[in-house]
Design a protein around this motif. Structure first.
Motif, PDB file in Angstrom:
ATOM      1  N   ARG A   1       0.840  -1.212   0.000  1.00 37.90           N
ATOM      2  CA  ARG A   1       0.000   0.000   0.000  1.00 37.90           C
ATOM      3  C   ARG A   1       0.871   1.256   0.000  1.00 37.90           C
ATOM      4  N   LEU A   2       1.951   1.240   0.758  1.00 34.34           N
ATOM      5  CA  LEU A   2       2.852   2.391   0.811  1.00 34.34           C
ATOM      6  C   LEU A   2       3.591   2.576  -0.512  1.00 34.34           C
ATOM      7  N   ALA A   3       4.042   1.466  -1.105  1.00 32.30           N
ATOM      8  CA  ALA A   3       4.744   1.558  -2.385  1.00 32.30           C
ATOM      9  C   ALA A   3       3.816   2.080  -3.474  1.00 32.30           C
ATOM     10  N   GLU A   4       2.536   1.714  -3.409  1.00 33.08           N
ATOM     11  CA  GLU A   4       1.568   2.208  -4.389  1.00 33.08           C
ATOM     12  C   GLU A   4       1.367   3.722  -4.279  1.00 33.08           C
ATOM     13  N   GLN A   5       1.795   4.282  -3.148  1.00 37.39           N
ATOM     14  CA  GLN A   5       1.758   5.737  -2.981  1.00 37.39           C
ATOM     15  C   GLN A   5       3.111   6.379  -3.268  1.00 37.39           C
ATOM     16  N   GLY A   6       4.045   5.597  -3.795  1.00 39.62           N
ATOM     17  CA  GLY A   6       5.324   6.133  -4.244  1.00 39.62           C
ATOM     18  C   GLY A   6       6.488   5.966  -3.300  1.00 39.62           C
TER      19      GLY A   6
END
Length: 257
Positions: free
Chosen positions: A68-73
């Motif tokens: 989820r965090l990686a999907e936010q960059g």
């Protein structure tokens, strides 16, 4: 403990980029290997998030949270605490006697593993690293604001801030802390009473540590979970505040990107 084996982190907002994940071993300063789970964004912000789990250690909840965090960059790395006693292989969360292994942890070992996780994120190209911890990991996240870790900030959810089993907590260590702190608590968490939260805030103020403390009325310990439908508003707000904190502590070169 915070989360059962089938717990899932809440999802708020659409992804802004893709994510690719892998499980990998890391080596601590004392030579001990421990497990970690890394998610890389397709388009990176320059900020890495060091995810510090609850007292069960690395689990599916935290692996999914890194996605989820990686999907936010943001590069996100969740670490395990039990490499010295349980090895690096995946475990059955229902069968693992985590309390036995929890008693074998040392502050020196935890600090070494946190440092190794932060260093790995820097090797991934992250110019700033922020810790994000829950319960036991929330306590450790507050403590990771010590200057020895060189973090840009620390976020803790329901981390116990006081003395625990005779060991000084973040409240007592406040004069030594340096990195900005975002602390979030549940107002219905009987294990962390309001006066303890207030004492933590006062200690940070007295120490001159930049901080924000948020308490969600009625929310229990471990409220940040998809299954906590009654507290979906608190979950959404905690996620929004987390992303805003990460955006506010991005490297200067990418802050306006």
């Amino acid at each position: 403990m915070c989360y059962d084996a089938d717990a899932v982190p809440p999802i708020h907002g659409a992804p802004v980029t893709t994510a690719a994940s892998t499980r990998l071993p890391l080596t601590s300063a004392d030579g001990a290997e421990f497990a970690a789970y890394l998610s890389r964004p397709g388009r990176a912000s320059g900020t890495g998030v060091l995810v510090l789990p609850d007292n069960r250690g690395l689990s599916g909840f935290y692996e999914q949270l890194t996605v989820r965090l990686a999907e936010q960059g943001h590069h996100a790395l969740a670490i395990d605490y039990f490499g010295r006693t349980a090895g690096t292989e995946p475990r059955d969360p229902d069968a693992f006697p985590f309390m036995e292994h929890l008693g074998a942890l040392t502050r020196d070992g935890l600090y070494a593993d946190i440092a190794a996780g932060a260093d790995r994120l820097r090797r991934e190209g992250c110019s700033a690293v922020v810790s994000l911890g829950f319960c036991f990991g929330g306590r450790m996240a507050f403590t990771s604001a010590l200057p020895r870790f060189g973090l840009a900030g620390a976020i803790g959810l329901y981390g116990y801030p006081g003395v625990l089993f005779g060991a000084a907590g973040p409240t007592q260590l406040a004069p030594e802390l340096e990195a900005p702190i975002l602390a979030m608590f549940g107002g219905g968490d009987e294990g962390i009473p309001a006066d303890m939260v207030a004492a933590f805030g006062a200690a940070l103020t007295d120490a001159g540590v930049e901080h924000e403390i948020v308490t969600y009325p009625g929310a229990p310990h471990g409220f940040f979970e998809l299954g906590m439908e009654e507290f979906a508003g608190a979950c959404a707000d905690a996620w929004t505040r987390t992303l805003a904190f990460l955006a506010g502590h991005r490297p200067a070169a990418t802050a306006g990107a």
